[in-house]
Design an enzyme around this catalytic site. Sequence first.
Site, short mmCIF file in Angstrom:
data_model
loop_
_atom_site.label_atom_id
_atom_site.label_comp_id
_atom_site.label_asym_id
_atom_site.label_seq_id
_atom_site.Cartn_x
_atom_site.Cartn_y
_atom_site.Cartn_z
N ASP A 160 71.90 29.28 -33.85
CA ASP A 160 70.88 28.32 -33.45
C ASP A 160 69.75 28.24 -34.47
O ASP A 160 68.74 27.56 -34.26
CB ASP A 160 70.28 28.71 -32.09
CG ASP A 160 69.67 30.11 -32.10
OD1 ASP A 160 70.35 31.04 -32.59
OD2 ASP A 160 68.55 30.27 -31.60
N HIS A 161 69.91 28.89 -35.61
CA HIS A 161 68.87 28.99 -36.62
C HIS A 161 68.57 27.65 -37.31
O HIS A 161 67.60 27.54 -38.05
CB HIS A 161 69.26 30.02 -37.68
CG HIS A 161 69.53 31.38 -37.14
ND1 HIS A 161 70.59 31.63 -36.30
CD2 HIS A 161 68.90 32.57 -37.33
CE1 HIS A 161 70.60 32.92 -35.99
NE2 HIS A 161 69.59 33.51 -36.59
N TYR A 176 62.39 40.05 -26.28
CA TYR A 176 61.81 40.82 -27.37
C TYR A 176 60.40 41.29 -27.00
O TYR A 176 59.70 40.65 -26.22
CB TYR A 176 61.72 39.97 -28.63
CG TYR A 176 63.07 39.53 -29.16
CD1 TYR A 176 63.82 40.36 -29.97
CD2 TYR A 176 63.58 38.28 -28.82
CE1 TYR A 176 65.06 39.97 -30.45
CE2 TYR A 176 64.82 37.87 -29.30
CZ TYR A 176 65.55 38.72 -30.11
OH TYR A 176 66.77 38.32 -30.58
N ARG A 235 57.10 41.28 -28.40
CA ARG A 235 56.38 40.63 -29.50
C ARG A 235 55.02 40.15 -29.02
O ARG A 235 54.93 39.36 -28.09
CB ARG A 235 57.18 39.45 -30.05
CG ARG A 235 58.43 39.86 -30.79
CD ARG A 235 59.17 38.68 -31.34
NE ARG A 235 60.37 39.10 -32.06
CZ ARG A 235 61.31 38.28 -32.49
NH1 ARG A 235 61.21 36.97 -32.28
NH2 ARG A 235 62.37 38.74 -33.12
N LYS A 237 69.58 40.72 -24.61
CA LYS A 237 69.55 41.01 -26.05
C LYS A 237 68.13 41.41 -26.43
O LYS A 237 67.16 40.81 -25.97
CB LYS A 237 69.96 39.75 -26.82
CG LYS A 237 69.70 39.78 -28.33
CD LYS A 237 70.07 38.44 -28.93
CE LYS A 237 69.74 38.35 -30.40
NZ LYS A 237 70.14 37.04 -30.99
N GLY A 247 70.50 41.09 -34.74
CA GLY A 247 70.77 41.56 -36.09
C GLY A 247 69.53 41.58 -36.97
O GLY A 247 69.32 42.51 -37.74
N GLY A 248 68.69 40.53 -36.85
CA GLY A 248 67.52 40.45 -37.72
C GLY A 248 67.90 40.12 -39.15
O GLY A 248 69.01 39.63 -39.43
#
EC number: 2.2.1.10
Length: 266
Positions: free
Chosen positions: A24-25, A143, A145, A173, A198-199
């Site tokens: 989706d990047h 996440y 953040r 995730k 993954g990052g």
Amino acid sequence: MNTGKSARLERIGTDGKFVTVPMDHGITLGPVKGLRDIESTIDAVTRGGADAVLTQKGVADRVHGNKNDKGYIVHLNGSTVIGPDENDKRLTGSVEDAVKVGADAVSFHMNVGSEHEPDQMTQLAEICSDAEDLGIPVLAMAYARGEGIDEHDAESLGHAVRLAEELGADVVKTAYSGDAESFEYVTGSTSLPVIIAGGSPSGDLQTLKDVRGVVDAGGAGVSMGRSIFQHDDPEAMARAVAAVVHEDASAEEALEIAGLAEGVEA
């Protein structure tokens, strides 16, 4: 869990383990390496062993026909790196939209601890309710953040994954805490299957060592994008990750299985 969810979870994983390749990047980063010809990349990673791929709804027609009968997840929010705030993920679709384009599951990104947490919490809860009605699994990308928050702190990650469960997600995730010992706190914070992001790519061997650590800590696999789809050989890297998750291989064994061992630094 209803029958529809159970059936669709089997389409995006194998025996409760997950190797997902998010792509989706294109919204976040644009048409980067691996996504310009997304059809070829999808074909490669699913031949290599990915259980499912993930995209935004608008490229669904480029997914079907290239995913080799593997699972398909549609992501429901996003932001860009050139916008005012990358953490301000906005809705890009609905569960019904995902069903219309042939998705087996949906995903949603939430930044726990950010100023956007309240809106994202409400949105995730609503998505989980809609998905329950339609028998669609929800992958929550939860996440830690926000200002002053260590994104890899195990306690913060544990809070994030538990929040996802409390709101009704089916798989969660999150980031990796850096080692198996600390990540056990994260996997023990929820009854959901926990998979890691993954990052930024960190090299084949280190990436696979991280995957091995997740498995050793009781994790259920990965949702790993750039380390796979931007690899010089996406099929081989997907095969290596799948070997760790599904075949219980060590990082070094996985490199051998995938034919990537030569030239890899320890």
